[in-house]
Every structure is written in structure tokens, then in C-alpha cells.
Design a protein around this motif. Sequence first.
Motif, PDB file in Angstrom:
ATOM      1  N   UNK A 105      13.739  -1.345  48.099  1.00 12.72           N
ATOM      2  CA  UNK A 105      13.853  -1.226  49.554  1.00 12.72           C
ATOM      3  C   UNK A 105      13.546  -2.549  50.240  1.00 12.72           C
ATOM      4  N   UNK A 106      12.461  -3.168  49.831  1.00 14.20           N
ATOM      5  CA  UNK A 106      12.080  -4.438  50.450  1.00 14.20           C
ATOM      6  C   UNK A 106      13.035  -5.562  50.075  1.00 14.20           C
ATOM      7  N   UNK A 107      13.545  -5.566  48.840  1.00 13.22           N
ATOM      8  CA  UNK A 107      14.498  -6.594  48.431  1.00 13.22           C
ATOM      9  C   UNK A 107      15.800  -6.467  49.211  1.00 13.22           C
ATOM     10  N   UNK A 108      16.276  -5.225  49.394  1.00 13.13           N
ATOM     11  CA  UNK A 108      17.531  -5.045  50.135  1.00 13.13           C
ATOM     12  C   UNK A 108      17.380  -5.489  51.591  1.00 13.13           C
ATOM     13  N   UNK A 109      16.195  -5.264  52.157  1.00 16.61           N
ATOM     14  CA  UNK A 109      15.974  -5.661  53.551  1.00 16.61           C
ATOM     15  C   UNK A 109      16.117  -7.164  53.743  1.00 16.61           C
ATOM     16  N   UNK A 110      15.932  -7.928  52.668  1.00 18.85           N
ATOM     17  CA  UNK A 110      16.068  -9.382  52.754  1.00 18.85           C
ATOM     18  C   UNK A 110      17.472  -9.772  53.222  1.00 18.85           C
ATOM     19  N   UNK A 111      18.482  -9.047  52.766  1.00 15.20           N
ATOM     20  CA  UNK A 111      19.865  -9.398  53.102  1.00 15.20           C
ATOM     21  C   UNK A 111      20.272  -8.873  54.476  1.00 15.20           C
TER      22      UNK A 111
END
Length: 851
Positions: free
Chosen positions: A277-283
Motif C-alpha cells: 500500500x505504501x509503495x504504491x502510494x509513491x507513484x
Amino acid sequence: MYENPLNWIEEVHPEDRDRVEEAFHSLPDDEFDVEYRVVTDDGDVRWIHDRSEVVFTGDGEVHRIVGITEDVTESKERERMLREAKTRMEAAAEAGAIGTWEWRVPEDEMRGGASFAETFGVDPVELREGKPLDSFLSSIHEEDRARVEEAIEEALEECGDYREEYRVWDADGELRWVVARGHVECDEDGDPLKFPGVLVDITERKEREREAERQRRRYRTLVDNFPNGVVAVFDEDLRYKVVGGETPESVDAEPREMEGERVADVVPDDLHDVWLTNYRATFDGEERMFTAEVGESVVEVRTVPLRYGDGDVEVGLAISQEVTERRRRLREIVEQREKLDVINDVNAVVQRTSEEAIKRSDEDDVFDQVVEHLYESDYYGGAWIARRSEDPGNPGLVNVASEGSLTPRETSLGMEDPPVYVEPAVEAAISGRTCVQQGLNMDEAAEAEQVSAVSVPLRYQGESYGVLTVYSIRGSAFEEDEAEAVERLGTIIGHVVRSVHQQTELRRSERLYRKLAENVPNGSVSLVNEDLEVEILEGELLQKLDLEDVELKGEELWSSDSVTGDEADAMKAALEGALDGERRRFELEIQGRVLDVFTLPIWGEGAEEAAAIALAQDVTEEVERQRQLEHERERLELLVRLIRHNLLNSLNVVDARLKEVEGRVDFEVSSHLDTALERTDDMVNLVQTIRSLTDATVRDSDRELEAVDVDDVLAREVSSVTSTYPEADVSLESTASAEVLADELLAEAIENVLHNAVQHNDRENPTVDVEARETGEFVDITVEDDGPGVPSHIKDWFLDKGTQGFEEPGVGFGLHLVREIIESYGGTVSIADREPRGTMVRMRVPAAEDG
């Protein structure tokens, strides 16, 4: 199937329904062969190919209608995609992005469009008429040509497909990257007839790949050198591209092993939600911070988007650091709170105190909150916290926080004779253990006859932060659990203060690191690539050189008018040397300012230099100060030489004339003549002393020190003073075998001390003892006499190292000269009285290193 056969019409797509119904009603006169769309119960749209025929009776009447219905959705989708691809291909070819060719193999005639001709640098008109294949192969880069020819031969032999990427020189002489695709068409015997194909310019894609590789090398340099944690770069597919640093002990995988892996395959299943979830929010352009338990370790992860030049997110950067120890310490505090909850009401006060202390970010604030909470309870009459005094002249405890009437009234309490009521604090400070005392008398609280006190050292992991003392009017206070609770409170306070110190130091370090990264003081940092083009140029120096608004990125440093001629050549040579692995340091003068420049390489993959750094600092003022000092020194030396020359010449003339009349004057005049001769000798000696003082001070930076044998110098100087003053008894004792780091002025310093010891001695037969001893890294040369001693005002002047005290030149000048000479070697000179009378002068000179 249907009571009314026309009911199936209702499933036909509304846009096709009229056309289908019209075709159906045309039966039996016309055949029914229609493609149309239907809408399923799920709302999906499917394509149907429906073919029907009419079956007649023997009378020619319609007997029935027979049909075949086929789902052609997939073939329709392929047709749509082919049409779109053809449209894009035609548009690209029209725009020049794609070139087409057809090679008629038997005739060896290549034909193609304008884009293909431009790519290979041939005339489009000639290409339409046909040119041999060799005229195109010659434009292919020599390193790729053989591979392309081999691929063409293979396609001809197999009548198969052809695909190659290679470089080609275009009509403008520029090197372009292309990808060529084609297929060989053969006759029935397998002989090639035609070889059509397309050519796509992929230069921009290749440039992006090269830039990505450069970025990857930079990421690699960053992650491989990241301390105490892991740095990872991941793409939009959540796949690790670069990983480096130090993984927690509980993680088996090494950073490099994670590269190329999907994040979901590396992270444990139970952590997928928080991680992905947090990694996807990066993009989506978001920065995130989260904490997770990985095995037995607790990690804190920060994700940051890294953007393209146009602002789009290129990749994500994740920085994780292990915070297990910090979490462990926090758990310890929680456990200690829980323990405080299970004891009596007194411990509840301790708990509230510790909870408040933990919230504070300043040590004094922590102490104030502790004593305030303790005083507010119903069980204590006062509390105070003290530290050890840092004043060596007043050892003791210094009050830093106090509340209540039963606390010290003084801010500093001496430990030599402390009041009775502070004895527990003193004992706790000295022993480092908890100290309980009961039945104390305290004059400060007239209503309290007896007082109990407990003092606990505020310590954590061997560090001491002070002493906490708590008072109670209960005579039996601080026994067992209560004393243990206060002791635990002391531990908590020590822990909190330690954390406050760490957090303060961490914030300070972060500010310093951030400031260093943002501002290079009085200098600049420039980064150039392998082509010596500027990629980074930052620092305060740019403002001084009026370069802060000059756009040099992508250009060479010397492309600016500020760096020209020899300076540009020097900078270019240094950066080229850095790309070859060299480090250089040199001075550069630009716009009237002197820069101290340091160049060094940045290493890439496989020990190949990827870039070079130039660090420059403005040293103009330092250089100017050095020039001024040199100029002043030369002027002073010239002045001294002038004085010496004129004064010494005049003194020599006077001395010669006085000696001419010596023996020719009356007895009454002879005593005046002797006095004049003595004063003339004194003045000559004074001029020589000035010469030595000048050599010891003015020329100090030009002198070269060497190893000097102390025994040889002492032997010569003792022999000289003995021959000059035969009535003196001068002894020499030396245990020094080492040499000292000095020069020829050492002999003059020793001579001056020896002559002073004899000349200013009021005894008929002066006694002088000379000794030399090794003392570690120094050699001590001591001269002791039995004279009247050095006057106190001269001694005070000497100890203060002032410029006063020359009222007695024989002593003042001499001692000043000795001190200047010995201190110029890095040594020291001291003067002391000798019992019962006399003076001791000790010259401590650095020993020369062996070899």
C-alpha cells in the motif's frame, strides 16, 4: 424456441437491431448473412456472425428457416487492433518515425520511402528507382555491420523473419539507433524473391536507457554506502531495481539478492498490506513513513518518489532503518510503568512523574516536571535534583531543580562540610548507589521534627546525570517497595535524559548534515560526467563569481567567460586526471579571487570512473594575509639589517677610536674611557642579540630544523663561558643521548643563560650547574646558579609573556631571546628560585625522532 420467433431481436444491440430485423424480414427473397452485436445478461457485448437459409416444401412453401450462429468477438477484436496498428504505422511512416523498404533479391534492388533514405543518407529519388544492398550496408556502424550482414544471410537461407538493432550514420553524419524488422518471401523452390520490412528510429529510447544506466550507477553508489539500514529503488511494477545497505540480522537475504525480485515475493505475507500500500502510494507522488516488525527486528521505512525532469514519478526510493533497540527501550519504559501500577499509591505518584518526564524534550524541563509531581503528592514534603559542580574550586552538588520547603536553600553545596540534610545526596553521588536516611533534623521546616530522605543516582548504561533526593515527613518512609519505586524512577529519569540527549544530538546532526548538503561554505562543488559536462554545480562561491544565474548544466566548466586561458587548461587537466583515477590539489585565480581546488574521481561499476568532482574554496583573504605578512616580515628584516649595519659600523668606529686613545689619557680620564669601552661592548652585544631575536621570530616560518646533538652544544658553550670567566666554577652533567629538533640558535640560547648566570652573580667565585636529561618526547636542559636570583618584576614579566620588562637589558633582553628561540622549536622555558639562593632556568626542547 420462441412463441414469437422475433423475440430474439430484443437481445441484439440497439445500434444493430434495425439492420438485423430488416435483413431477417427480407427472407426468403434474400439470404440472411449478418454480423451484429448482442448484449448478454451480464451486460457484456459480444459479436455474432449469423447465417440462415430457408427450407421449402414440395409446394414451394416456406417450411422452416435453418441457421448457424457463431461468436466472432475475438476475431473482431483482432481486426480492430490490426486496423489501429495499421493506422499508427501509416501515421508514423508519414511523420518520418518509421521507414519502409523492399529488397528485390534476384535483382539486388533496394527500394524505400523518404524516411528510410534519410536514415541511410541516400538520395530518395535514387532509392525509389532501386539501389544495391551494399550501398546501405556501408552506412551501418562498423562494429554492427558484420552482425547485421550475418542476420540478413540467415533470413535469406531460412526464408524467415529478420530483426536487428544497430547504429547507422544518417544523412547529417549523426549516429542513430534503429531497429529493423522484415520477412523474406520465397518461391516454391525456396529461392528468395522479396525481402520487405520496416525501420524504426529508437535513438531516443537508447538515450533513455543510457540515462537510466547512469542513474542506476548513482543509485548503486548511494545504496552500497548507506549506513545502518537498507536503501531500495523500485519501479511501478513494485519490483526492486537496486538494493543496498545492511539488512537486519533477522533477515536472511542479502541486499543484492533482492534486486530484480518483486516486492511481494520478498516481503513476508503478513506484511503485504502495509508494504505494498505504501509503495504504491509513491507513484501517486506521496511520501510515506511506516513501521513494521520483520522477524525479530523492528524497521522504520520511508518512501519517496523520484521524478523525471517533466515531473512524472520515475521510480520509488525506500529507506529503511532498524529501530529495534529504540523500540526495546520504549518497551522497557512501558514495562516499568506497568510495574509501578501494581504497587501502592506512592508508586502511582512515581508513575505519573515518569509519564510526564517522558514527554519532555529538554533536560531541565524533565527535572522540573519530576520534582513538581513528587511535591504535589500527599506523601512528600519536597524533592530536588542536583548535578556535580563543574567548578574545581568548589566541588560539590549544584541544585538544578527543587520544589517544597524541605529542599536546599543554596544553589551550590560544598561536599567538604555539607549540611546534615544533604548527606544522602552526597553519599549517593559518591557511591553511585541508592541511599536512604531516616530521622533527619531539618531547620527549614520548623513543623517537621523528623524527616526521611532517599537519594538515588540518575544513571543509565553507565552514564550519570545527577542525583534525585526526595523528602518525607513520615519517619518510616522509603522502606522496601517505596525506596525501590523511587530507585526505579531514578533509572527512568536517567533513561529519559539519555534519550533527550540522543534526540538533541540527532536533531543537531541532522541540521548539520542538511546544512552541509545545501550550502558549501565559502566554496562550491561541481560534478562532471565522462564528457566533462557539468551535471551539478552548487555552493556559496558561485555568488562571489556571479555564476549563480549562469546555466552551465550540460556544458563544460570553462565554457563560461569566467574561466579562460591557463585557468581553463588547469581545470580541464585536473578533471581529466580525476577521470583517470587521480586526485589533485592546486590554486586557481578567477575574477581576481584565489581558489583552492581539489579534484577526485567517483567510481562506477567495475572500478570504472563514471564522473569527477571538483571542490573549490575561496582562499583569497588567506593568500592576501600571507602576502601582507611576508611583506611586513621583509620590511622588519630590512629595518633590523639597516639598524645593525649602521649601528654596528658606528660602534666599531667608536670602539676603534677609544682604543686608539687608551693609554694616552690622564689617570683621571682613564676610568671614563673604560666605562665608554664597556658600554660600547654592551651595545655590540645588544646588536648581536637583536640579530638572534630577529632570526628566532621574523624568520621563524623559513627556518628548517634539524637533529642537534645536545651534548656537543653544551660542551662547547660550557668551555666558552669557562674560558671567558675563569673565576667561575661551571659543571656539566648530561644523561641525554637523544638529539633535539633545533638549529644553530640553540647554542646562542644556552650561551645567553650561562653568561647571565655568571655575569649577574654577586659572588667572587660563582657556581653554575648544567644538566641535560631526557623526559619522554623532550630533553630538559637545566642551568642553576648560586647568585642573587632574577628580580621578581622580571620574573613576572617573563611568566606573563609581555613586552614590558626591558628596564634591565642584560636580563630582560636575554630571557626574551631565550624564550623566543626555544618556543620557536615548540619547546618551553621556565624560571624558578633556588634554595637557599640562586636561580634555575629550565629549557625544554622537543627530542628529534629516531632516524
